[in-house]
Design a protein around this motif. Structure first.
Motif, PDB file in Angstrom:
ATOM      1  N   ASP A  52       0.832  -1.210   0.000  1.00 19.57           N
ATOM      2  CA  ASP A  52       0.000   0.000   0.000  1.00 19.57           C
ATOM      3  C   ASP A  52       0.866   1.259   0.000  1.00 19.57           C
ATOM      4  O   ASP A  52       0.568   2.233  -0.694  1.00 19.57           O
ATOM      5  CB  ASP A  52      -0.935   0.033   1.211  1.00 19.57           C
ATOM      6  CG  ASP A  52      -2.085  -0.949   1.111  1.00 19.57           C
ATOM      7  OD1 ASP A  52      -2.363  -1.468   0.009  1.00 19.57           O
ATOM      8  OD2 ASP A  52      -2.726  -1.197   2.158  1.00 19.57           O
ATOM      9  N   PHE A  53       1.949   1.238   0.794  1.00 13.26           N
ATOM     10  CA  PHE A  53       2.859   2.385   0.837  1.00 13.26           C
ATOM     11  C   PHE A  53       3.404   2.682  -0.556  1.00 13.26           C
ATOM     12  O   PHE A  53       3.366   3.825  -1.031  1.00 13.26           O
ATOM     13  CB  PHE A  53       4.009   2.110   1.815  1.00 13.26           C
ATOM     14  CG  PHE A  53       5.109   3.127   1.717  1.00 13.26           C
ATOM     15  CD1 PHE A  53       4.996   4.337   2.381  1.00 13.26           C
ATOM     16  CD2 PHE A  53       6.238   2.893   0.942  1.00 13.26           C
ATOM     17  CE1 PHE A  53       5.996   5.297   2.275  1.00 13.26           C
ATOM     18  CE2 PHE A  53       7.244   3.840   0.840  1.00 13.26           C
ATOM     19  CZ  PHE A  53       7.119   5.049   1.506  1.00 13.26           C
ATOM     20  N   TRP A  54       3.942   1.643  -1.223  1.00 10.65           N
ATOM     21  CA  TRP A  54       4.522   1.860  -2.543  1.00 10.65           C
ATOM     22  C   TRP A  54       3.455   2.201  -3.581  1.00 10.65           C
ATOM     23  O   TRP A  54       3.711   3.020  -4.480  1.00 10.65           O
ATOM     24  CB  TRP A  54       5.349   0.654  -2.978  1.00 10.65           C
ATOM     25  CG  TRP A  54       6.657   0.588  -2.267  1.00 10.65           C
ATOM     26  CD1 TRP A  54       7.091  -0.395  -1.423  1.00 10.65           C
ATOM     27  CD2 TRP A  54       7.715   1.549  -2.319  1.00 10.65           C
ATOM     28  NE1 TRP A  54       8.345  -0.097  -0.951  1.00 10.65           N
ATOM     29  CE2 TRP A  54       8.766   1.090  -1.483  1.00 10.65           C
ATOM     30  CE3 TRP A  54       7.883   2.762  -2.990  1.00 10.65           C
ATOM     31  CZ2 TRP A  54       9.952   1.799  -1.315  1.00 10.65           C
ATOM     32  CZ3 TRP A  54       9.072   3.465  -2.811  1.00 10.65           C
ATOM     33  CH2 TRP A  54      10.080   2.986  -1.990  1.00 10.65           C
ATOM     34  N   ALA A  55       2.275   1.617  -3.486  1.00 13.07           N
ATOM     35  CA  ALA A  55       1.197   1.963  -4.419  1.00 13.07           C
ATOM     36  C   ALA A  55       0.810   3.431  -4.250  1.00 13.07           C
ATOM     37  O   ALA A  55       0.503   4.113  -5.226  1.00 13.07           O
ATOM     38  CB  ALA A  55      -0.003   1.048  -4.209  1.00 13.07           C
ATOM     39  N   GLY A  66       0.046   5.932   7.215  1.00 16.44           N
ATOM     40  CA  GLY A  66       1.079   5.638   8.192  1.00 16.44           C
ATOM     41  C   GLY A  66       2.180   6.669   8.145  1.00 16.44           C
ATOM     42  O   GLY A  66       2.158   7.582   7.327  1.00 16.44           O
ATOM     43  N   ASN A  67       3.162   6.495   9.017  1.00 17.91           N
ATOM     44  CA  ASN A  67       4.289   7.414   9.111  1.00 17.91           C
ATOM     45  C   ASN A  67       5.573   6.584   9.236  1.00 17.91           C
ATOM     46  O   ASN A  67       5.964   6.209  10.337  1.00 17.91           O
ATOM     47  CB  ASN A  67       4.118   8.340  10.319  1.00 17.91           C
ATOM     48  CG  ASN A  67       5.204   9.379  10.407  1.00 17.91           C
ATOM     49  OD1 ASN A  67       6.316   9.193   9.941  1.00 17.91           O
ATOM     50  ND2 ASN A  67       4.868  10.490  11.041  1.00 17.91           N
ATOM     51  N   PRO A  68       6.222   6.291   8.099  1.00 19.63           N
ATOM     52  CA  PRO A  68       7.407   5.435   8.146  1.00 19.63           C
ATOM     53  C   PRO A  68       8.531   5.981   9.027  1.00 19.63           C
ATOM     54  O   PRO A  68       9.220   5.209   9.689  1.00 19.63           O
ATOM     55  CB  PRO A  68       7.870   5.366   6.685  1.00 19.63           C
ATOM     56  CG  PRO A  68       6.684   5.761   5.887  1.00 19.63           C
ATOM     57  CD  PRO A  68       5.864   6.672   6.744  1.00 19.63           C
ATOM     58  N   VAL A  69       8.719   7.288   9.053  1.00 20.93           N
ATOM     59  CA  VAL A  69       9.783   7.849   9.888  1.00 20.93           C
ATOM     60  C   VAL A  69       9.514   7.526  11.353  1.00 20.93           C
ATOM     61  O   VAL A  69      10.393   7.034  12.075  1.00 20.93           O
ATOM     62  CB  VAL A  69       9.935   9.371   9.668  1.00 20.93           C
ATOM     63  CG1 VAL A  69      10.901   9.977  10.668  1.00 20.93           C
ATOM     64  CG2 VAL A  69      10.370   9.672   8.240  1.00 20.93           C
ATOM     65  N   GLU A  70       8.302   7.752  11.797  1.00 19.98           N
ATOM     66  CA  GLU A  70       7.956   7.491  13.199  1.00 19.98           C
ATOM     67  C   GLU A  70       8.050   6.008  13.534  1.00 19.98           C
ATOM     68  O   GLU A  70       8.533   5.633  14.602  1.00 19.98           O
ATOM     69  CB  GLU A  70       6.555   8.026  13.503  1.00 19.98           C
ATOM     70  CG  GLU A  70       6.184   7.949  14.958  1.00 19.98           C
ATOM     71  CD  GLU A  70       7.134   8.721  15.878  1.00 19.98           C
ATOM     72  OE1 GLU A  70       7.318   8.271  17.027  1.00 19.98           O
ATOM     73  OE2 GLU A  70       7.698   9.742  15.459  1.00 19.98           O
ATOM     74  N   VAL A  71       7.617   5.153  12.630  1.00 27.20           N
ATOM     75  CA  VAL A  71       7.693   3.703  12.864  1.00 27.20           C
ATOM     76  C   VAL A  71       9.146   3.269  13.058  1.00 27.20           C
ATOM     77  O   VAL A  71       9.456   2.514  13.985  1.00 27.20           O
ATOM     78  CB  VAL A  71       7.046   2.930  11.691  1.00 27.20           C
ATOM     79  CG1 VAL A  71       7.380   1.445  11.750  1.00 27.20           C
ATOM     80  CG2 VAL A  71       5.539   3.132  11.688  1.00 27.20           C
TER      81      VAL A  71
END
Length: 135
Positions: A52-55, A66-71
């Motif tokens: 989903d992120f890449w799409a 979502g927030n990849p930096v925070e994860v």
């Protein structure tokens, strides 16, 4: 509202395939495998979220929230030096799974995003006197 065109031509199915192959490689990697294993209990769900992120990033879908930096910050075991290994492995998978044009475009995007996430992790990884921990 007009939808933006894809950054490059690729199908969602191709994105999902790349993500699946990449995480298969991650699970077997001696350095990155244990880092991911500490956080991922449900690989199919994780891979679906990353797809989903890449799409979202490539096709401009609105499927990722979502927030990849925070994860990566909260994970606690992600170190800035791991990003070079992660990106090299990702580039290797791209070279094998998609066309050279797709691989080049996706790699450029992944490296740009990787720099942003790495910077977010570096900001949190400080040693004595506030010196960033880069490894």
């Amino acid at each position: 509202m007009t939808q933006l065109p894809p950054r490059f031509e690729i199908s969602r199915q191709d994105i999902a395939r790349v993500v699946a192959v990449f995480y298969e490689r991650i699970r077997g990697h001696p350095g990155l495998g244990p880092v991911f294993a500490a956080h991922v209990d449900d690989w199919p769900s994780h891979e679906a979220k990353v797809t989903d992120f890449w799409a979202n990033a490539i096709l401009h879908e609105r499927s990722y929230d979502g927030n990849p930096v925070e994860v990566h910050r909260r994970a606690g075991n992600v170190r800035p030096g791991m990003f070079d290994t992660w990106l090299a492995l990702f580039d290797h998978v791209l070279a094998r799974e998609v066309t050279p044009q797709q691989a080049q475009a996706w790699s450029a995007l992944a490296h740009r995003i990787g720099r942003t996430v790495r910077a977010g992790v570096v900001d949190q990884a400080k040693g004595p006197g506030g010196v960033p921990i880069l490894r």
